[in-house]
Design a protein around this motif. Structure first.
Motif, mmCIF file in Angstrom:
data_model
loop_
_atom_site.group_PDB
_atom_site.id
_atom_site.type_symbol
_atom_site.label_atom_id
_atom_site.label_comp_id
_atom_site.label_asym_id
_atom_site.label_seq_id
_atom_site.Cartn_x
_atom_site.Cartn_y
_atom_site.Cartn_z
ATOM 1 N N GLU A 102 1.213 15.117 62.326
ATOM 2 C CA GLU A 102 0.422 14.297 61.391
ATOM 3 C C GLU A 102 0.247 15.002 60.048
ATOM 4 O OE1 GLU A 102 -2.431 11.054 63.509
ATOM 5 O OE2 GLU A 102 -3.289 13.042 63.131
ATOM 6 N N THR A 103 -0.076 16.302 60.100
ATOM 7 C CA THR A 103 -0.256 17.037 58.840
ATOM 8 C C THR A 103 1.078 17.213 58.117
ATOM 9 O OG1 THR A 103 -0.308 19.023 60.223
ATOM 10 C CG2 THR A 103 -2.380 18.311 59.277
ATOM 11 N N ASP A 104 2.159 17.455 58.870
ATOM 12 C CA ASP A 104 3.501 17.502 58.254
ATOM 13 C C ASP A 104 3.780 16.206 57.506
ATOM 14 O OD1 ASP A 104 3.953 19.995 59.273
ATOM 15 O OD2 ASP A 104 5.347 19.375 60.841
ATOM 16 N N THR A 105 3.431 15.088 58.139
ATOM 17 C CA THR A 105 3.671 13.766 57.549
ATOM 18 C C THR A 105 2.834 13.576 56.285
ATOM 19 O OG1 THR A 105 3.996 12.956 59.797
ATOM 20 C CG2 THR A 105 3.770 11.299 58.079
ATOM 21 N N ASP A 143 7.139 5.856 60.140
ATOM 22 C CA ASP A 143 6.277 4.724 59.753
ATOM 23 C C ASP A 143 4.985 5.223 59.115
ATOM 24 O OD1 ASP A 143 8.160 2.959 60.720
ATOM 25 O OD2 ASP A 143 7.190 2.738 62.686
ATOM 26 N N LEU A 144 4.420 6.282 59.700
ATOM 27 C CA LEU A 144 3.183 6.851 59.142
ATOM 28 C C LEU A 144 3.431 7.441 57.758
ATOM 29 C CD1 LEU A 144 0.201 7.634 59.462
ATOM 30 C CD2 LEU A 144 0.955 9.762 60.574
ATOM 31 N N ALA A 145 4.575 8.126 57.560
ATOM 32 C CA ALA A 145 4.909 8.712 56.260
ATOM 33 C C ALA A 145 5.007 7.628 55.176
ATOM 34 C CB ALA A 145 6.221 9.482 56.349
ATOM 35 N N ARG A 149 2.503 4.966 50.550
ATOM 36 C CA ARG A 149 2.066 3.742 49.851
ATOM 37 C C ARG A 149 0.570 3.768 49.545
ATOM 38 N NH1 ARG A 149 5.819 -0.604 53.274
ATOM 39 N NH2 ARG A 149 7.609 -0.524 51.842
ATOM 40 N N VAL A 150 -0.215 4.286 50.486
ATOM 41 C CA VAL A 150 -1.666 4.402 50.259
ATOM 42 C C VAL A 150 -1.942 5.336 49.078
ATOM 43 C CG1 VAL A 150 -3.828 5.312 51.237
ATOM 44 C CG2 VAL A 150 -2.330 3.881 52.641
ATOM 45 N N GLY A 151 -1.125 6.381 48.946
ATOM 46 C CA GLY A 151 -1.346 7.391 47.898
ATOM 47 C C GLY A 151 -0.767 7.066 46.538
ATOM 48 N N LEU A 152 -0.062 5.944 46.408
ATOM 49 C CA LEU A 152 0.611 5.621 45.136
ATOM 50 C C LEU A 152 -0.313 5.534 43.906
ATOM 51 C CD1 LEU A 152 3.356 3.095 46.334
ATOM 52 C CD2 LEU A 152 3.728 5.363 45.350
ATOM 53 N N ILE A 154 -6.107 10.659 59.557
ATOM 54 C CA ILE A 154 -5.184 11.132 58.518
ATOM 55 C C ILE A 154 -4.973 10.130 57.392
ATOM 56 C CG2 ILE A 154 -2.982 10.323 59.499
ATOM 57 C CD1 ILE A 154 -3.519 13.921 58.268
ATOM 58 N N VAL A 155 -5.024 8.814 57.693
ATOM 59 C CA VAL A 155 -4.860 7.804 56.639
ATOM 60 C C VAL A 155 -6.026 7.885 55.660
ATOM 61 C CG1 VAL A 155 -4.674 5.331 56.124
ATOM 62 C CG2 VAL A 155 -3.501 6.270 58.130
ATOM 63 N N ALA A 156 -7.219 8.091 56.186
ATOM 64 C CA ALA A 156 -8.402 8.236 55.334
ATOM 65 C C ALA A 156 -8.320 9.503 54.485
ATOM 66 C CB ALA A 156 -9.662 8.251 56.182
ATOM 67 N N LEU A 157 -7.633 10.538 54.981
ATOM 68 C CA LEU A 157 -7.432 11.752 54.183
ATOM 69 C C LEU A 157 -6.639 11.424 52.923
ATOM 70 C CD1 LEU A 157 -7.687 14.835 53.823
ATOM 71 C CD2 LEU A 157 -5.605 15.087 55.185
ATOM 72 N N MET A 158 -5.649 10.548 53.042
ATOM 73 C CA MET A 158 -4.888 10.126 51.854
ATOM 74 C C MET A 158 -5.758 9.300 50.914
ATOM 75 S SD MET A 158 -2.117 10.358 50.156
ATOM 76 C CE MET A 158 -0.689 10.833 51.142
#
Length: 517
Positions: free
Chosen positions: A41-44, A126-128, A133-136, A185-189
């Motif tokens: 997850e962190t790698d991604t 898929d997660l990457a 996209r969330v971080g754009l 992890i999505v919330a981290l982004m």
């Protein structure tokens, strides 16, 4: 307040904020590791962040570098209102370019992830894509951040740009401590996006204070917009060329003993403490001052004076740092890095790389400042050519020295290349500006070298004399190290004062005056 005193005060403030933000950044990284570990997850997440910020970091830095002299020219030649008008124009252009990049990033996200992370498949892939996209929006906020940073620094307003990393890191820390367990992890982004936005928000009050007011305006025919593009391209090319050095070093190191790449990476980070905190602070303060003077008619003497102050200050800081790091490389790495998987062999390999990188520290530091002298004169071509020459020298020497010295040869090649190209930059600057006060620089250099060597001998004797008392206890080893360094700093400053180095004398006299009060 004299220019020298004002510059010293601003540089000290930037150093403080930089150190504080580096500490918070370290806490952020520890918390990310603690909350998410070092799994897939962190790698991604890190790959998605790289995909999001890679281009904009390079472009944004280039824009920030080129708009400062342009803002200074516009204000001097056309007034403050025209400067604000240009600020709005370039801000709106960057806004729409960022929106286009975001749209393209959304569409091409799967392709981008496939290119930079070929091993990602299935759920990880898929997660990457999702994280990318969330971080754009980070692209947009970074672009605006660099524009405001350039605007404020061109007005010699350094507090907000220097402090902007504090809310950035604090938002991460608050999320990691309070919300990461629940949201993942999505919330981290999402936190990364909000943290980047905070860097824009913290600069707005300072911009308003110096007269900035937003107005929607786009003028693609603005000659300063075209000039910014012309000046930015060589900076971008120069940055890309410098990346070749890293790629070549890593490629050659990958064929050496296990741990060579890590040793070079850790050594680079150790040396970057001096360059990133102290030298960049001086360069940041001096750059807008140089830009203003370069745009005034018949004012080259004042520009040379500011440049001389910057060069001497860098010599005073980096020469003792170079000697100190060379002498204490092994204990420094052992105390701060040697634990767990980082064993005694890794300490020896890393400290060797640290020593060879440190040989070029003074040249690397001067290179940072001299490049900004050229940028202030709106000459981005010469630093680009210099970067290309540096890469050529570095690659040639690396191929030779790696066979003789292993990973240490790669570090030494980088140092020799830096020294060579810094001398070329100085020579080109003499031709461009006419006579420069080389005698003054050499005097400061020689005095600093003598003071640093005396300091180095004393520090080496103190540390090695007291080291047996530690008897393997790390806390005592650290204490002995810090005491040795503290005594060394005091000796160096005292010797510089006795040698009548003007910049040091000014600081000590000011401290003495405050104590008397």
């Amino acid at each position: 307040m004299s220019k020298a005193k004002k510059a010293a005060k601003s540089a000290a403030m930037i150093m403080f904020f930089t150190l504080a933000s580096k500490f918070l950044g370290f806490v952020r990284e520890v918390l990310i590791a603690n909350k998410f570990g070092s799994g897939w997850e962190t790698d991604t997440y890190f790959i998605a962040m790289t995909a999001t910020t890679m281009v904009m970091t390079m472009v944004g830095t280039a824009i920030n570098t080129t708009v400062i002299p342009l803002f200074s020219e516009i204000e001097i030649k056309h007034g403050k209102d025209r400067k604000i008008d240009y600020m709005n124009n370039i801000l709106n252009v960057v806004f729409f370019l960022a929106i286009i990049l975001i749209a393209l990033g959304w569409i091409l996200s799967p392709t981008i992830i496939k290119i930079i992370a070929r091993g990602f498949e299935g759920e990880q892939f898929d997660l990457a894509v999702k994280l990318n996209r969330v971080g754009l929006p980070i692209i947009l906020f970074m672009g605006i951040t660099f524009i405001f940073k350039g605007f404020l620094e061109s007005s010699e307003s350094f507090a907000a740009p220097a402090a902007m990393s504090l809310p950035f890191n604090l938002i991460y820390i608050v999320f990691l401590l309070g919300f990461s367990n629940k949201y993942g992890i999505v919330a981290l982004m999402v936190a990364s996006v909000i943290a980047t936005l905070s860097q824009v928000i913290i600069q707005l009050p300072s911009a308003k204070k110096i007269g900035y007011k937003y107005k929607f305006k786009i003028n693609l025919k603005d000659r300063y917009l075209k000039k910014a593009l012309i000046l930015t391209l060589p900076v971008l090319i120069g940055s890309a060329i410098n990346e070749i050095n890293v790629i070549v070093d890593r490629a050659l190191a990958s064929k050496l003993a296990k741990g060579s790449i890590s040793a070079l990476t850790y050594a680079t980070r150790i040396n970057s403490i001096v360059l990133g905190v102290f030298v960049m602070a001086i360069a940041t303060v001096v750059f807008p001052m140089l830009s203003k003077e370069s745009n005034k008619e018949d004012n080259m003497d004042s520009l040379k004076e500011i440049m001389g102050y910057g060069i001497n200050t860098i010599l005073i800081i980096t020469i003792p740092a170079m000697i100190g790091i060379i002498i204490l490389a092994e204990p420094f790495v052992r105390i701060f890095f040697q634990r767990g998987a980082f064993d005694a062999r890794a300490t020896i390999m890393t400290s060797q790389a640290v020593i060879y990188y440190s040989i070029g520290m003074v040249a690397m530091a001067l290179n940072i400042l001299l490049n900004r002298v050229y940028y202030s004169l709106q000459d981005t071509r010469t630093p680009m050519i210099n970067a290309a020459i540096s890469v050529g020298i570095n690659i040639g020497l690396s191929l030779i020295l790696v066979k003789l010295m292993g990973h240490g040869g790669l570090a030494l090649a980088t140092s020799i290349a830096s020294i060579s190209t810094t001398l070329l930059l100085i020579n080109s600057l003499r031709k461009k500006l006419g006579s420069i006060d080389i005698k003054n620089y050499l005097t400061c250099f020689i005095k600093s070298i003598i003071a640093s060597l005396i300091m180095g001998i004393i520090v080496y004797s103190i540390y090695n004399g007291l080291f047996p008392l530690a008897a393997g206890r790390k806390i005592l080893d650290l204490l002995i190290f810090l005491v040795s360094v503290g005594i060394g700093v005091a000796i160096y400053f005292g010797l510089c004062y006795l040698f009548k180095i003007e910049e040091i004398k000014m600081i000590i006299d000011k401290v003495k005056a405050r104590i008397k009060k």
